[in-house]
Write a protein that holds these residues in place. Structure first.
Motif, mmCIF file in Angstrom:
data_model
loop_
_atom_site.group_PDB
_atom_site.id
_atom_site.type_symbol
_atom_site.label_atom_id
_atom_site.label_comp_id
_atom_site.label_asym_id
_atom_site.label_seq_id
_atom_site.Cartn_x
_atom_site.Cartn_y
_atom_site.Cartn_z
ATOM 1 N N LEU A 17 0.882 -1.199 -0.056
ATOM 2 C CA LEU A 17 0.022 0.016 -0.096
ATOM 3 C C LEU A 17 0.908 1.273 -0.067
ATOM 4 O O LEU A 17 1.911 1.255 0.541
ATOM 5 C CB LEU A 17 -0.938 -0.089 1.367
ATOM 6 N N ASP A 20 -1.474 6.562 1.024
ATOM 7 C CA ASP A 20 -2.845 6.938 1.075
ATOM 8 C C ASP A 20 -3.903 5.686 1.164
ATOM 9 O O ASP A 20 -4.976 5.527 0.673
ATOM 10 C CB ASP A 20 -3.517 7.620 -0.315
ATOM 11 N N ASP A 21 -3.302 4.612 1.339
ATOM 12 C CA ASP A 21 -3.739 3.084 1.533
ATOM 13 C C ASP A 21 -4.330 2.655 0.117
ATOM 14 O O ASP A 21 -5.219 1.620 0.115
ATOM 15 C CB ASP A 21 -5.105 3.234 2.272
ATOM 16 N N THR A 22 -3.577 3.105 -0.966
ATOM 17 C CA THR A 22 -4.090 2.636 -2.288
ATOM 18 C C THR A 22 -2.800 1.645 -2.832
ATOM 19 O O THR A 22 -1.878 1.940 -2.613
ATOM 20 C CB THR A 22 -4.367 3.615 -3.283
ATOM 21 N N SER A 24 -0.765 1.022 -6.334
ATOM 22 C CA SER A 24 -0.717 1.549 -7.864
ATOM 23 C C SER A 24 -1.005 0.810 -8.816
ATOM 24 O O SER A 24 -1.054 -0.419 -8.530
ATOM 25 C CB SER A 24 0.791 2.185 -7.757
ATOM 26 N N GLU A 25 -1.259 1.473 -9.955
ATOM 27 C CA GLU A 25 -1.692 0.511 -11.354
ATOM 28 C C GLU A 25 -0.220 -0.140 -11.573
ATOM 29 O O GLU A 25 -0.514 -1.211 -12.017
ATOM 30 C CB GLU A 25 -2.077 1.688 -12.227
ATOM 31 N N ARG A 28 -0.063 -3.348 -9.563
ATOM 32 C CA ARG A 28 -0.960 -4.208 -9.855
ATOM 33 C C ARG A 28 -0.758 -5.168 -10.999
ATOM 34 O O ARG A 28 -0.920 -6.258 -11.202
ATOM 35 C CB ARG A 28 -2.436 -3.535 -9.980
ATOM 36 N N ILE A 55 -9.244 -3.933 1.176
ATOM 37 C CA ILE A 55 -8.190 -3.753 0.224
ATOM 38 C C ILE A 55 -8.074 -5.274 -0.675
ATOM 39 O O ILE A 55 -7.927 -5.072 -1.768
ATOM 40 C CB ILE A 55 -6.905 -4.065 1.015
ATOM 41 N N ASP A 58 -10.985 -4.561 -3.327
ATOM 42 C CA ASP A 58 -10.321 -3.578 -4.433
ATOM 43 C C ASP A 58 -9.439 -4.175 -5.404
ATOM 44 O O ASP A 58 -9.404 -3.921 -6.584
ATOM 45 C CB ASP A 58 -9.967 -2.388 -3.431
#
Length: 269
Positions: A17, A20-22, A24-25, A28, A55, A58
């Motif tokens: 992560l 910002d808790d995402t 990245s493309e 992925r 998570i 997502d």
């Protein structure tokens, strides 16, 4: 395309992560390429299942995840707990009394067992800002009223490393103590670690330590690095983990996992 490892194990916070808790493309896509090449990806996190599930959803993740610092092996596709280890509450209470005898009063929070286990927060415990739900327990006895995976401890003056060191010294062989992130010191069942959970999950897939490439950033990742064939620390990692990693990649903000996976795919493709 081939890949030299059959299993890629990634920590979440500070590793997979971004801040910002995402995810990245780029990361992925790198993980998708690795799994397309035949490797399994297992997320290995200190977070319990309720704090991890969103998570995984997502990411479209349907494999096994190791949660709760190794206490839980979760099948994301089936939304089912395959294993769950709880903390002996009597031992934990004894351990806490020993720690408090050394360092003074602690603020506590507790992670309840189960797919929907709540995190209860006791008086004075500082909850980090963010989307993760916690329930305020005004009566400290509430923390102990149901089975737990772990207990979180905080001290008004000691920093994380000092608190973890003092607690480890005080508890002896009653429980384990781990520093899992900024402001996160945890009391766990003795012998539990990310390595024990990951080895269980890997065995279910017919995979071994020698097949495994692991990524992490905190001292709670040390057992996983010790177990795996190769451990890669992020640039933002704790110095204790960097000291025993075989490689240090760039930070979680700079797609450190993708950088390593892309290089390996290119080298062996």
């Amino acid at each position: 395309m081939t890949f030299p490892y059959k299993l890629v194990a990634t920590d979440l916070d500070g590793t997979l992560l971004r801040n910002d808790d995402t995810v990245s493309e780029r990361t992925r896509e790198a993980l998708a390429a690795v799994t397309a090449a035949g490797a399994a990806h297992i997320i290995v996190t200190g977070r319990a299942v309720p704090w991890t599930r969103h998570i995984l959803d997502d990411l479209g993740y349907e494999g096994l995840a190791v949660c709760g610092q190794g206490a839980q092996v979760y099948h994301a596709g089936e939304r089912k707990l395959l294993t769950s280890l709880t903390l002996d509450r009597q031992l934990a209470g004894l351990a806490l009394s020993k720690v408090e005898a050394e360092v003074g009063p602690l603020a506590l929070a507790a992670s309840r067992d189960g797919l929907d286990g709540e995190v209860l927060v006791g008086p004075g415990y500082r909850v980090q800002e963010g989307p993760l739900p916690a329930v305020l327990a005004e009566d400290p006895a509430e923390l102990w009223s149901a089975p737990l995976n772990k207990v979180y401890i905080q001290h008004p003056d000691l920093d994380d490393d000092a608190l973890a060191k003092a607690a480890r010294s005080a508890v002896g062989n009653l429980v384990d103590v781990v520093m899992a992130g900024p402001g996160v010191v945890e009391i766990l069942p003795l012998g539990l670690s990310k390595a024990t959970g990951l080895s269980l999950a890997a065995r279910r897939l017919g995979l071994k330590a020698a097949d495994t490439l692991a990524f992490g950033d905190m001292p709670n990742d040390i057992p996983m690095f010790t177990w795996a064939q190769r451990g890669v620390a992020m640039a933002n990692a704790h110095e204790d983990l960097k000291a025993m990693a075989q490689e240090i990649t760039v930070s979680n903000e700079d797609d450190g996992i993708a950088v390593v996976l892309e290089r390996l795919l290119q080298s062996y493709g």
